[in-house]
Design a protein around this motif. Structure first.
Motif: not given
Length: 572
Positions: A143-166
């Motif tokens: 998820g650390i590079k999933a900028i477009d996917k998180v934006a796509y989710a935001k349009e659908k009122n879905i929040d993200f918490i990213i827990c990554d280590h990359h």
């Protein structure tokens, strides 16, 4: 094979540590080489203490993450726990989901399909969340590079918490919270956690807020040990503490899924090496051959009968995986030979029918054969997908970054990465990657090397020495099993090649030696896997030297020390 001896540490420091601990100077040398140069540091090294774990709230984004999780619980929202399909991702999802279910009934898990969705956060996963009225997704090990996917989710009122280590890119997703200790503006004291480790810091933070005793989190540490071992993260700092105690859980009170695997292999006590080579491949096989969600089901199952059923299925996936990766490796080697690419600086191979689930293993196998930065490509939908592996000291992630104009998407670590590109860009990318590596790969990185920790006299390797040495475990990057060098060795004439042979006329590939050493001609047992061809060289030499690690050999109720040969050399 190049032998590189570690620099000798300060001898006064070694002498003082040897005296204060009452141990052999070789053992004291090994400790000082690892930065353990005082009595207090040695105490923490030999007895890793859970009280020395860092405060999770030192990690950037932790307060926002925990606040959003509590808000979801209070509002009775459904939480999706989303993770990668490898061992680190599936253990992280198992850990996070099983913990959250103790607080909240509405938790679902989601592992993307390796073949239809690919690596990381997927639009299919987000669409699934929307269809099921899920308003919070916790992404683990991705998820650390999933900028477009998180934006796509935001349009659908879905929040993200990213827990990554990359490693993050220049910008990070616009999520409620982004937890990744590798962010340059994150001041967390340890940045080498696994993805599951970052997830664990979240549940540690939740437990702190609720004043939940830390002891109640200890049963989750078996998952941490598996993730740390499988993801080849450094075995120091917090990772060492978590792996040490997680291994204790595996060996004393493992969850049913892990217990079911242990019953299959009929092994009562596991080392971290056993976790790497026995547990991790089985868990990985689910995502490679079928779907990673099967691994999560195994790791979260409470019923022992069902756990055994899942373990049997996953064991079969692993057997299928072994057969497949051998077949594809043979085909890849044939391709390199037919294309006259054995002299290239890289190994880059492609076949559209190769199974995507095993190309990472095949890349590692090719490095064993050719020892050069390697990419194995296959067809994935309309694109080509590859797994990259590297050789010691060479940063394949940086090399891919230098070729990024030809790549659709990539991510990973210094030594292992994944990427996708369009089929029409394959040749241009392959040429660019070859050029970048040719220009940047140092001469010494072209040959495998063995790092020698210390030269020893074999007569000093007694049971007491080994007993203390075994307490250096768990081993892994930053705390590798010590490699010793001994000289003036002789073969007693009974050395032989051992092992099964596949074809008539082939010679066994392994080596067993009875080494004579010292004035009293004391005999030492040694075994070298894949070193059978060295037998004639040793038999014809007056003396030879060996690089080896030390292990106990149990045979017919008798325990003895055995030299595990890494390489042998004779004077020309």
């Amino acid at each position: 094979m190049r032998w590189i001896s570690k620099p000798k540490p300060n001898q006064e420091t070694v002498h003082n540590l040897s005296n204060s601990l009452g141990i052999d100077k070789v053992l004291a040398t090994l400790l000082v080489q690892r930065g353990v140069d005082t009595f207090e540091k040695a105490k923490n090294f030999f007895r890793p203490n859970l009280e020395h774990l860092h405060n999770p709230f030192l990690m950037k984004g932790m307060e926002a993450a925990v606040q959003r999780i509590f808000e979801a619980i209070e509002n009775n929202e459904t939480i999706m726990v989303f993770g990668d399909y490898d061992v680190d991702g599936t253990t992280a999802v198992a850990l996070m989901s099983s913990y959250l279910l103790t607080l909240h009934p509405n938790v679902v898990t989601y592992i993307p399909d390796r073949y239809t969705e690919g690596y990381g956060i997927s639009t299919q996963g987000i669409d699934f969340a929307e269809d099921n009225n899920i308003t919070l997704i916790i992404a683990l090990d991705c998820g650390i590079k999933a900028i477009d996917k998180v934006a796509y989710a935001k349009e659908k009122n879905i929040d993200f918490i990213i827990c990554d280590h990359h490693r993050p890119g220049e910008t990070v997703p616009d999520a409620v919270a982004v937890l990744d200790p590798k962010q340059t503006d994150c001041n967390y004291p340890y940045d080498e956690l696994s993805g599951c480790g970052v997830g664990f810091k979240v549940i540690q933070a939740i437990a702190q807020i609720q004043e939940q005793p830390f002891e109640e989190l200890i049963p989750y540490l078996d998952l941490l040990a598996v993730s740390i071992a499988a993801d080849i993260v450094p075995m120091d700092g917090e990772n060492r503490i978590l792996a040490y105690h997680g291994l204790k859980v595996i060996n004393t009170n493992p969850r049913p899924g892990i217990k079911a695997i242990l019953e299959q292999i009929q092994k009562t006590e596991l080392t971290i090496t056993d976790v790497v080579f026995i547990i991790a491949p089985r868990i990985n096989a689910a995502g490679r051959m079928k779907q990673g969600i099967h691994a999560v089901e195994l790791l979260t199952e409470h019923d022992m009968f069902l756990a055994k059923k899942f373990a049997r299925e996953i064991d079969q996936y692993n057997a299928d995986r072994k057969e497949l990766d051998k077949k594809i490796t043979d085909e890849a080697i044939q391709q390199i030979r037919e294309n006259n690419e054995e002299q290239n600086s890289t190994s880059v191979v492609f076949c559209e029918t190769w199974h995507k689930g095993v190309i990472g293993i095949v890349a590692s196998r090719l490095i064993e054969n050719y020892y050069k930065p390697t990419l194995v490509f296959t067809k994935s939908g309309e694109k080509l997908a590859a797994s990259a592996r590297s050789v010691k000291g060479f940063d394949v992630y940086d090399a891919l970054e230098a070729c990024s104009e030809h790549i659709e998407q990539f991510g990973g670590h210094k030594y292992a990465a994944g990427l996708t590109l369009l089929p029409e860009n394959y040749t241009a990318f392959k040429n660019a990657f070859e050029l970048v590596v040719k220009q940047t790969l140092a001469e010494e990185q072209k040959t495998p090397e063995i790092t020698i920790d210390a030269e020893v006299d074999l007569v000093d390797l007694n049971p007491k020495f080994y007993r203390i040495l075994s307490q250096f475990a768990p081993f892994g990057p930053a705390n590798m099993k010590p490699v010793f060098k001994a000289t003036g060795l002789r073969d007693n004439g009974y050395g032989k090649r051992i092992g099964k042979v596949e074809n008539e006329g082939d010679l066994p590939e392994h080596l067993r030696l009875n080494i004579i050493y010292g004035a009293d001609d004391k005999t030492y047992n040694a075994i070298g896997f894949g070193m059978g061809e060295k037998l004639d060289e040793i038999k014809n030499a007056e003396t030879f030297e060996a690089a080896f690690t030390l292990e106990e050999n149990n045979w017919n109720g008798y325990t003895s020390l055995q030299l595990m040969l890494k390489d042998v050399r004779t004077k020309k």
